[in-house]
Design a protein around this motif. Structure first.
Motif, PDB file in Angstrom:
ATOM      1  N   ALA A 123      12.872   2.868  -4.002  1.00 56.76           N
ATOM      2  CA  ALA A 123      11.790   3.414  -3.184  1.00 56.76           C
ATOM      3  C   ALA A 123      12.373   4.479  -2.257  1.00 56.76           C
ATOM      4  O   ALA A 123      13.536   4.398  -1.864  1.00 56.76           O
ATOM      5  CB  ALA A 123      11.136   2.302  -2.369  1.00 56.76           C
ATOM      6  N   PRO A 124      11.581   5.498  -1.890  1.00 59.04           N
ATOM      7  CA  PRO A 124      12.114   6.560  -1.025  1.00 59.04           C
ATOM      8  C   PRO A 124      12.754   6.046   0.256  1.00 59.04           C
ATOM      9  O   PRO A 124      13.749   6.605   0.720  1.00 59.04           O
ATOM     10  CB  PRO A 124      10.870   7.413  -0.738  1.00 59.04           C
ATOM     11  CG  PRO A 124      10.013   7.236  -1.955  1.00 59.04           C
ATOM     12  CD  PRO A 124      10.210   5.805  -2.359  1.00 59.04           C
ATOM     13  N   ALA A 125      12.211   4.978   0.832  1.00 60.04           N
ATOM     14  CA  ALA A 125      12.771   4.452   2.079  1.00 60.04           C
ATOM     15  C   ALA A 125      14.173   3.883   1.885  1.00 60.04           C
ATOM     16  O   ALA A 125      14.927   3.740   2.851  1.00 60.04           O
ATOM     17  CB  ALA A 125      11.847   3.379   2.653  1.00 60.04           C
ATOM     18  N   ASN A 126      14.526   3.550   0.637  1.00 61.90           N
ATOM     19  CA  ASN A 126      15.841   2.969   0.357  1.00 61.90           C
ATOM     20  C   ASN A 126      16.763   3.955  -0.345  1.00 61.90           C
ATOM     21  O   ASN A 126      17.707   3.560  -1.034  1.00 61.90           O
ATOM     22  CB  ASN A 126      15.686   1.717  -0.510  1.00 61.90           C
ATOM     23  CG  ASN A 126      14.917   0.617   0.193  1.00 61.90           C
ATOM     24  OD1 ASN A 126      14.974   0.499   1.413  1.00 61.90           O
ATOM     25  ND2 ASN A 126      14.180  -0.168  -0.566  1.00 61.90           N
ATOM     26  N   ALA A 127      16.513   5.248  -0.158  1.00 56.62           N
ATOM     27  CA  ALA A 127      17.283   6.273  -0.863  1.00 56.62           C
ATOM     28  C   ALA A 127      18.771   6.183  -0.562  1.00 56.62           C
ATOM     29  O   ALA A 127      19.607   6.529  -1.417  1.00 56.62           O
ATOM     30  CB  ALA A 127      16.760   7.662  -0.506  1.00 56.62           C
ATOM     31  N   TYR A 128      19.144   5.692   0.600  1.00 53.29           N
ATOM     32  CA  TYR A 128      20.557   5.609   0.967  1.00 53.29           C
ATOM     33  C   TYR A 128      21.293   4.544   0.156  1.00 53.29           C
ATOM     34  O   TYR A 128      22.525   4.477   0.176  1.00 53.29           O
ATOM     35  CB  TYR A 128      20.698   5.312   2.457  1.00 53.29           C
ATOM     36  CG  TYR A 128      20.062   4.013   2.904  1.00 53.29           C
ATOM     37  CD1 TYR A 128      20.809   2.850   3.022  1.00 53.29           C
ATOM     38  CD2 TYR A 128      18.706   3.952   3.219  1.00 53.29           C
ATOM     39  CE1 TYR A 128      20.233   1.661   3.420  1.00 53.29           C
ATOM     40  CE2 TYR A 128      18.107   2.776   3.621  1.00 53.29           C
ATOM     41  CZ  TYR A 128      18.874   1.632   3.729  1.00 53.29           C
ATOM     42  OH  TYR A 128      18.289   0.459   4.127  1.00 53.29           O
ATOM     43  N   LEU A 129      20.537   3.714  -0.586  1.00 59.05           N
ATOM     44  CA  LEU A 129      21.146   2.684  -1.422  1.00 59.05           C
ATOM     45  C   LEU A 129      21.079   3.034  -2.905  1.00 59.05           C
ATOM     46  O   LEU A 129      21.361   2.195  -3.762  1.00 59.05           O
ATOM     47  CB  LEU A 129      20.435   1.339  -1.198  1.00 59.05           C
ATOM     48  CG  LEU A 129      20.511   0.760   0.220  1.00 59.05           C
ATOM     49  CD1 LEU A 129      19.647  -0.484   0.324  1.00 59.05           C
ATOM     50  CD2 LEU A 129      21.951   0.443   0.594  1.00 59.05           C
ATOM     51  N   ALA A 130      20.737   4.265  -3.225  1.00 59.05           N
ATOM     52  CA  ALA A 130      20.478   4.623  -4.623  1.00 59.05           C
ATOM     53  C   ALA A 130      21.745   4.776  -5.448  1.00 59.05           C
ATOM     54  O   ALA A 130      21.741   4.494  -6.646  1.00 59.05           O
ATOM     55  CB  ALA A 130      19.657   5.910  -4.689  1.00 59.05           C
ATOM     56  N   THR A 131      22.824   5.254  -4.844  1.00 59.21           N
ATOM     57  CA  THR A 131      24.020   5.613  -5.617  1.00 59.21           C
ATOM     58  C   THR A 131      25.242   4.856  -5.122  1.00 59.21           C
ATOM     59  O   THR A 131      25.530   4.864  -3.927  1.00 59.21           O
ATOM     60  CB  THR A 131      24.273   7.130  -5.540  1.00 59.21           C
ATOM     61  OG1 THR A 131      23.130   7.822  -6.040  1.00 59.21           O
ATOM     62  CG2 THR A 131      25.490   7.526  -6.354  1.00 59.21           C
ATOM     63  N   GLN A 132      25.945   4.212  -6.058  1.00 53.11           N
ATOM     64  CA  GLN A 132      27.182   3.508  -5.745  1.00 53.11           C
ATOM     65  C   GLN A 132      28.354   4.267  -6.356  1.00 53.11           C
ATOM     66  O   GLN A 132      28.230   4.875  -7.421  1.00 53.11           O
ATOM     67  CB  GLN A 132      27.158   2.089  -6.319  1.00 53.11           C
ATOM     68  CG  GLN A 132      26.200   1.140  -5.627  1.00 53.11           C
ATOM     69  CD  GLN A 132      26.294  -0.254  -6.227  1.00 53.11           C
ATOM     70  OE1 GLN A 132      26.123  -0.446  -7.418  1.00 53.11           O
ATOM     71  NE2 GLN A 132      26.583  -1.236  -5.390  1.00 53.11           N
ATOM     72  N   ILE A 133      29.502   4.189  -5.706  1.00 52.85           N
ATOM     73  CA  ILE A 133      30.716   4.825  -6.228  1.00 52.85           C
ATOM     74  C   ILE A 133      31.768   3.758  -6.504  1.00 52.85           C
ATOM     75  O   ILE A 133      31.894   2.777  -5.756  1.00 52.85           O
ATOM     76  CB  ILE A 133      31.265   5.894  -5.259  1.00 52.85           C
ATOM     77  CG1 ILE A 133      32.410   6.675  -5.916  1.00 52.85           C
ATOM     78  CG2 ILE A 133      31.679   5.284  -3.930  1.00 52.85           C
ATOM     79  CD1 ILE A 133      32.818   7.911  -5.133  1.00 52.85           C
ATOM     80  N   SER A 134      32.483   3.934  -7.616  1.00 56.28           N
ATOM     81  CA  SER A 134      33.574   3.028  -7.967  1.00 56.28           C
ATOM     82  C   SER A 134      34.597   3.824  -8.782  1.00 56.28           C
ATOM     83  O   SER A 134      34.364   4.987  -9.119  1.00 56.28           O
ATOM     84  CB  SER A 134      33.059   1.833  -8.781  1.00 56.28           C
ATOM     85  OG  SER A 134      32.443   2.276  -9.985  1.00 56.28           O
ATOM     86  N   SER A 135      35.712   3.215  -9.085  1.00 50.68           N
ATOM     87  CA  SER A 135      36.728   3.874  -9.913  1.00 50.68           C
ATOM     88  C   SER A 135      37.043   2.995 -11.109  1.00 50.68           C
ATOM     89  O   SER A 135      36.884   1.767 -11.064  1.00 50.68           O
ATOM     90  CB  SER A 135      37.999   4.141  -9.098  1.00 50.68           C
ATOM     91  OG  SER A 135      38.564   2.926  -8.649  1.00 50.68           O
ATOM     92  N   ILE A 136      37.472   3.630 -12.182  1.00 50.19           N
ATOM     93  CA  ILE A 136      37.807   2.887 -13.391  1.00 50.19           C
ATOM     94  C   ILE A 136      38.943   3.613 -14.111  1.00 50.19           C
ATOM     95  O   ILE A 136      39.004   4.849 -14.120  1.00 50.19           O
ATOM     96  CB  ILE A 136      36.564   2.724 -14.301  1.00 50.19           C
ATOM     97  CG1 ILE A 136      36.838   1.737 -15.425  1.00 50.19           C
ATOM     98  CG2 ILE A 136      36.079   4.069 -14.821  1.00 50.19           C
ATOM     99  CD1 ILE A 136      35.565   1.275 -16.139  1.00 50.19           C
ATOM    100  N   ARG A 137      39.849   2.830 -14.699  1.00 50.68           N
ATOM    101  CA  ARG A 137      41.019   3.396 -15.374  1.00 50.68           C
ATOM    102  C   ARG A 137      41.019   2.919 -16.827  1.00 50.68           C
ATOM    103  O   ARG A 137      40.990   1.722 -17.107  1.00 50.68           O
ATOM    104  CB  ARG A 137      42.302   2.948 -14.678  1.00 50.68           C
ATOM    105  CG  ARG A 137      43.587   3.532 -15.249  1.00 50.68           C
ATOM    106  CD  ARG A 137      44.760   3.072 -14.401  1.00 50.68           C
ATOM    107  NE  ARG A 137      46.014   3.666 -14.831  1.00 50.68           N
ATOM    108  CZ  ARG A 137      46.830   3.134 -15.744  1.00 50.68           C
ATOM    109  NH1 ARG A 137      46.508   1.970 -16.320  1.00 50.68           N
ATOM    110  NH2 ARG A 137      47.959   3.746 -16.072  1.00 50.68           N
ATOM    111  N   PHE A 138      41.005   3.886 -17.733  1.00 51.76           N
ATOM    112  CA  PHE A 138      41.001   3.576 -19.159  1.00 51.76           C
ATOM    113  C   PHE A 138      42.382   3.869 -19.758  1.00 51.76           C
ATOM    114  O   PHE A 138      43.075   4.801 -19.323  1.00 51.76           O
ATOM    115  CB  PHE A 138      39.975   4.434 -19.904  1.00 51.76           C
ATOM    116  CG  PHE A 138      38.546   4.109 -19.589  1.00 51.76           C
ATOM    117  CD1 PHE A 138      37.848   3.172 -20.341  1.00 51.76           C
ATOM    118  CD2 PHE A 138      37.884   4.754 -18.547  1.00 51.76           C
ATOM    119  CE1 PHE A 138      36.522   2.884 -20.061  1.00 51.76           C
ATOM    120  CE2 PHE A 138      36.562   4.479 -18.267  1.00 51.76           C
ATOM    121  CZ  PHE A 138      35.871   3.532 -19.020  1.00 51.76           C
ATOM    122  N   THR A 139      42.738   3.100 -20.770  1.00 53.86           N
ATOM    123  CA  THR A 139      43.921   3.387 -21.586  1.00 53.86           C
ATOM    124  C   THR A 139      43.492   3.449 -23.044  1.00 53.86           C
ATOM    125  O   THR A 139      42.489   2.826 -23.448  1.00 53.86           O
ATOM    126  CB  THR A 139      45.005   2.305 -21.413  1.00 53.86           C
ATOM    127  OG1 THR A 139      44.443   1.026 -21.739  1.00 53.86           O
ATOM    128  CG2 THR A 139      45.523   2.291 -19.988  1.00 53.86           C
TER     129      THR A 139
END
Length: 644
Positions: free
Chosen positions: A625-641
């Motif tokens: 919802a627009p009021a919760n826009a600050y929770l829309a995107t999460q950041i993480s890291s991942i390492r592939f081999t």
């Protein structure tokens, strides 16, 4: 104001009280309530759905208001309570009063009694009430479907009792600001005042905030202060119980901030078929009573009503105003009223605020009555797509097309190197709406599509993820941005990953004619191609392609997350010139859309060419919802081999 030309019509004489800085209309009519009749001042209020009156239930220190009168229900022989409960009734941000339900006789201007259900105010407090020029209000909602359950609808009751003809479903306001006199005519229209410039505002339900569907709202295409467009595709409401412009908090604050800069900008309200322009001499009003008495103040106020601009006497004092209903006959004596819209006509002796007339013409005569049932429209299901042309604060322009969930297009940058670059990505869902934003993930390859001169940024890629939203200022694309710089760009950027927040606004017409992406792609040998796995079990299967000129690497593949079942399609870019450029890291930007968890992802980072490890930052965006826009995107890291 003569009504000799009107048939079967009631005319309520109205007076103008002192203008006060509380947002309420200074206009009222004096009617008698009870037996014997007690003269009390009533607003005829198209911004409410009930009738109310200040009463003797109020303690001495409550219900203090400028008009000053209270209804003494004990002195009326026809009075009756209709409930044994006292309850709060909310006027939203304007305030709350305690009320009790009752009925009594309200005497019409022609002397005819009408039994009326109303709410007796038992308590209210606050500066806004202290400045009130009337003792109570008679609601004029847009439809009988929205009337408060324990309150009468005056217009409907007059039709039921035969005092008004249902084939003249009009309520007309004619206020003379200079003379401080006016009228409200029910059941008729003065045709001599419907000439010249006119504006028709067809009713369109306001549903952003539940519970206020009764207001006379219409679609507002644009709201501008001077030359600056501040909002588009929102709602507008004309409220005879209000005075100043109010509504959406952010919009009203931005308006006041712009006015404070000087220059006396006009306020321009643009509709699909017409326009209103209010000059500074109209919206800067002299406060005649109250704490700011003697000051001249701009009349704009936040009201907590998102995506809405509402106004009353500030406009209506300069127009002849007609509210039009559609009458539906349900049975022999029962009439329901549905909204058609509001008509405005410039007053011949006042400022000509209608600056562009509607093409639709007003018909003042008899209107047909509908027999049976009529369905009112529900909330709009309008959605918007990310397809189109977008521009951010840096001046960069992005032209996007959508095919199913896939996004593709081109980017014209105005920072660092300039040129046209390919874009691809994914969205989820049918589009953004007022209730829900749409998640978007994009990848950009900074290798120019045209014949531009080569520069170090041609080895770079970007990943962007965030949301498309409908806002009062127009559609917005708000994206978190990861720029992967794998080569040194002297005097601009050293190698590294850079983070930014980019906000794009829609451009009505594309600024550039963009070339298409290559239609014929060939597989190429590249270190990124193959199978990759991360420690948590996430896997990537990737292939790398290019076109005959070998300029850029286009990545296709599949992303499979643990416990997610089927894999998600991957689309993105990589730098296939990293080895030739003698770089140790090859930039990578991938996008994926995962339907099970309704999430789009931008995976952005670099392939370590010597160690064959793939280090990516992940921006994962979901619909909120627009009021919760600050929770829309999460950041993480991942390492592939690499796997065999």
């Amino acid at each position: 104001m003569s009504n000799k030309h009107l048939d079967n019509c009631l005319v309520f004489p109205m007076r103008r009280g002192p203008y006060q800085n509380n947002g309420a209309s200074p206009w009222y009519c004096t009617l008698e309530l009870g037996t014997p009749g007690q003269p009390l001042k009533f607003a005829i209020d198209s911004g409410t759905n009930m009738n109310w009156i200040t009463s003797a239930l109020c303690p001495a220190d409550q219900c203090v208001h400028f008009a000053g009168s209270r209804f003494d229900f004990q002195a009326s022989s026809t009075f009756a309570f209709t409930d044994c409960l006292q309850r709060p009734y909310s006027f939203g941000p304007w305030g709350t009063m305690q009320v009790e339900s009752a009925s009594d006789v309200l005497t019409m201007p022609c002397g005819t009694p009408l039994e009326t259900q109303l709410l007796l105010a038992a308590a209210y407090d606050g500066e806004q009430f202290k400045q009130l020029d009337w003792d109570g209000g008679l609601g004029l909602p847009c439809s009988s479907a929205y009337v408060e359950g324990r309150s009468a609808f005056l217009l409907q009751a007059l039709m039921r009792e035969g005092q008004l003809s249902p084939d003249h479903p009009f309520v007309a306001f004619d206020w003379d600001n200079q003379a401080h006199t006016g009228s409200c005519q029910m059941g008729g229209v003065d045709p001599t005042k419907t000439q010249g410039a006119q504006l028709f505002l067809p009713w369109s339900v306001y549903s952003t905030l539940a519970g206020v569907e009764y207001i006379w709202s219409a679609d507002l295409k644009s709201y501008s202060v001077g030359s600056e467009l501040m909002a588009s595709n929102i709602k507008f409401a004309l409220d005879s119980g209000s005075s100043q412009l109010k509504g959406d908090d952010g919009l009203m604050r931005r308006t006041l901030a712009r006015i404070a800069q000087g220059g006396e900008p006009d306020i321009v309200l643009g509709f699909a078929d017409g326009e209103i322009t209010l000059g500074a001499d109209l919206y800067n009003c002299l406060i005649e009573e109250g704490p700011q008495k003697g000051e001249r103040l701009p009349q704009f106020a936040p009201l907590g009503l998102a995506d809405l601009v509402l106004v009353g006497s500030l406009v209506m004092e300069h127009c002849y105003t007609v509210y039009e209903y559609q009458v539906v006959k349900c049975s022999h004596e029962v009439y329901s009223l549905a909204p058609v819209g509001v008509w405005l006509f410039n007053r011949a002796d006042g400022p000509q605020i209608i600056t562009r007339s509607s093409s639709k013409r007003f018909t003042p005569g008899t209107h047909a009555i509908v027999n049976g049932k009529l369905a009112l429209p529900g909330p709009s299901n309008e959605t918007v797509s990310v397809a189109g042309t977008w521009k951010n604060d840096y001046g960069s322009v992005m032209n996007l097309e959508v095919s199913g969930q896939r996004i593709y297009g081109t980017y014209h940058s105005s920072t660092g190197s300039t040129g046209k670059y390919p874009v691809c990505g994914f969205s989820l869902g049918a589009g953004a709406s007022r209730e829900k934003n749409q998640p978007i993930a994009l990848a950009i390859n900074w290798h120019a599509l045209g014949a531009d001169s080569c520069d170090p940024s041609w080895n770079w890629t970007s990943g962007l993820s965030g949301q498309l939203s409908m806002t009062v200022a127009g559609d917005a694309l708000t994206l978190s941005h990861l720029l992967v710089a794998t080569s040194d760009f002297p005097e601009l950027a050293a190698p590294g990953t850079y983070v930014d927040k980019l906000v794009y606004r829609r451009i009505e017409k594309p600024l550039y004619v963009e070339p298409p992406l290559p239609s014929t792609l060939l597989p190429v040998e590249n270190a990124l191609a193959g199978n990759w796995v991360a420690g948590d079990g996430t896997s990537l299967v990737l292939s790398v392609h290019s076109h005959s000129k070998q300029r850029m690497g286009i990545v296709r593949g599949q992303l499979t997350c643990p416990n997610s079942g089927a894999g998600a399609e991957v689309s993105g870019f990589t730098d296939i010139n990293a080895v030739a450029s003698k770089l140790k890291r090859q930039s990578v930007s991938l996008t994926a859309a995962e339907t099970p968890d309704a999430t789009v992802r931008a995976l952005c980072g670099a392939l370590e060419l010597e160690g064959e490890t793939l280090e990516l930052l992940v921006l994962a965006s979901a619909s909120v919802a627009p009021a919760n826009a600050y929770l829309a995107t999460q950041i993480s890291s991942i390492r592939f081999t690499r796997t065999t």
